[in-house]
Design an enzyme around this catalytic site. Structure first.
Site, PDB file in Angstrom:
ATOM      1  N   ASP A   1     -11.147   2.726   3.875  1.00  0.00           N
ATOM      2  CA  ASP A   1     -11.561   1.321   3.841  1.00  0.00           C
ATOM      3  C   ASP A   1     -13.083   1.208   3.764  1.00  0.00           C
ATOM      4  O   ASP A   1     -13.618   0.112   3.537  1.00  0.00           O
ATOM      5  CB  ASP A   1     -11.068   0.612   5.118  1.00  0.00           C
ATOM      6  CG  ASP A   1     -10.059  -0.477   4.825  1.00  0.00           C
ATOM      7  OD1 ASP A   1      -9.854  -0.778   3.631  1.00  0.00           O
ATOM      8  OD2 ASP A   1      -9.486  -1.033   5.783  1.00  0.00           O
TER       9      ASP A   1
ATOM     10  N   GLN B   1      -4.734  -1.400   9.365  1.00  0.00           N
ATOM     11  CA  GLN B   1      -4.676  -2.753   8.798  1.00  0.00           C
ATOM     12  C   GLN B   1      -5.335  -3.755   9.752  1.00  0.00           C
ATOM     13  O   GLN B   1      -4.989  -3.825  10.927  1.00  0.00           O
ATOM     14  CB  GLN B   1      -3.212  -3.139   8.534  1.00  0.00           C
ATOM     15  CG  GLN B   1      -3.027  -4.480   7.873  1.00  0.00           C
ATOM     16  CD  GLN B   1      -3.563  -4.514   6.441  1.00  0.00           C
ATOM     17  OE1 GLN B   1      -3.389  -3.562   5.673  1.00  0.00           O
ATOM     18  NE2 GLN B   1      -4.245  -5.591   6.084  1.00  0.00           N
TER      19      GLN B   1
ATOM     20  N   LYS C   1       0.832  -1.204   0.000  1.00  0.00           N
ATOM     21  CA  LYS C   1       0.000   0.000   0.000  1.00  0.00           C
ATOM     22  C   LYS C   1       0.868   1.256   0.000  1.00  0.00           C
ATOM     23  O   LYS C   1       0.609   2.212  -0.725  1.00  0.00           O
ATOM     24  CB  LYS C   1      -0.948  -0.016   1.211  1.00  0.00           C
ATOM     25  CG  LYS C   1      -2.073  -1.012   1.029  1.00  0.00           C
ATOM     26  CD  LYS C   1      -2.832  -1.337   2.312  1.00  0.00           C
ATOM     27  CE  LYS C   1      -3.823  -2.471   2.020  1.00  0.00           C
ATOM     28  NZ  LYS C   1      -4.504  -2.976   3.216  1.00  0.00           N
TER      29      LYS C   1
END
Ligand code: NDP
Length: 299
Positions: free
Chosen positions: A124, A101, A57
């Site tokens: 997200d 994460q 990422k």
């Protein structure tokens, strides 16, 4: 008859296209407004798979010209420490996207952490505000995997109006947002799950079949309507078919769909790996760009 009847949807090609669109737009924002979209990724602990995802990422966001920071906290970091970091990132004007994460170590409360992220920076798309916005059909930040799957469908099948879509799986991360996106695209949507009766018959109704289950090769060729578009979200590690490799403990990734069988019947199909998975990081970059533009009032 050819080996495969279906057109293969190549995630690499589509992901590259998304990244290139994002890179162009980032360059334009920087030139015209001095605005550089910024992504902060937070990793708690040392889970090897999470470390690979986080590194990828960071590298991809730099490659498209974004500002990119990675915060690494130790596995025993406290909830308070993590929430304090999220609060700092919420307040940081150089950061437009925050990704924590998952999964987090067991002692941390994932829901509380997601709830603490500003919905405007929730790239997200997991905050309830974004889930609610998506359900209401108003602009939202949408979870990357279903949004990536939708881009694949749009760029291959095209207009989805009136098609029967079946989503197998009802998770907050994939199944539910996928169903909402298909509904917004004017599909007639069925969400199937572990309690669904006669799943095979339900799947056979689908012009678009999305598998987000987490069960290796569960969906067989005879579950698929001829000509259907099949999106396989599943990422499952299984032993190699070759007994020598399997005995050595080697594993490979397969999807939720039996690709060999399904490719004989479907009209379009994503391979796994090589399909949806490659879209996820590309769409994260797209979401960061979207967040930056909305925060700056440029959307
Ligand atoms: P979850 O475990 O959160 O959800 C799985 C869903 O599948 C549940 O709704 C469950 O039903 C349903 N299910 C389980 N067994 C059956 C069954 N036998 N028949 C019908 N439905 C069943 O998984 P996720 O949604 O997070 O992920 C799904 C898959 O996608 C996994 O393989 C995951 O690794 C992969 N994934 C891939 C990503 C990518 O980047 N490509 C990103 C995220 C996930 P119920 O609700 O009734 O329990």
């Amino acid at each position: 008859m050819s080996e495969t009847a279906a057109k293969i949807i190549d995630g690499k090609v589509h992901a590259e296209r998304v990244r290139s669109r994002v890179a162009d737009e980032v360059a334009r924002l920087r030139a015209d407004y001095g605005l550089q979209p910024g992504l902060a990724v937070v990793l708690v602990g040392e889970d090897p798979a999470s470390q690979i995802y986080v590194r990828s990422k960071g590298e991809h966001s730099l490659a498209v010209g974004m500002h990119s920071v990675t915060h690494r906290l130790p596995a025993d970091a406290s909830q308070h420490e993590l929430l304090r970091l999220v609060g700092e990132l919420n307040a940081d004007p150089a950061i437009h996207g925050i990704l924590v994460q998952l999964p987090l170590p067991k002692h941390l409360d994932e829901q509380a952490v997601i709830a603490a992220i500003s919905p405007d920076k929730d790239v997200d798309g997991l905050h309830v505000v974004n889930a609610g916005r998506l359900a209401n059909g108003v602009p939202a930040l949408i979870p990357c995997t279903p949004l990536g799957s939708m881009i694949l469908l749009r760029e291959t099948v095209g207009d989805l109006t009136g098609l029967n879509a079946v989503v197998v799986g009802r998770s907050v991360l994939v199944g539910r947002p996928m169903a909402q996106l298909l509904l917004q695209a004017d599909c007639t949507v069925t969400i199937a799950h572990s309690r669904t009766r006669d799943l095979q018959a339900v799947c056979r109704q689908a012009d678009i079949l999305v598998a987000a289950v987490g069960r290796p090769r569960m969906i067989r060729g005879d579950w698929i309507k001829p000509g259907a578009a099949v999106i396989d979200v599943g990422i499952n590690r299984v032993p190699f078919d070759d007994p020598v490799k399997a005995a050595a403990g080697r594993t490979k990734v397969v999807g939720d769909v039996n690709f060999k069988e399904a490719a004989q019947v479907a009209g379009w199909i994503t391979p796994a790996p090589g399909g949806v998975g490659l879209m996820t990081v590309a769409v994260l970059l797209q979401n960061t760009l979207t967040a930056a533009k909305r925060i700056a009032g440029l959307d």
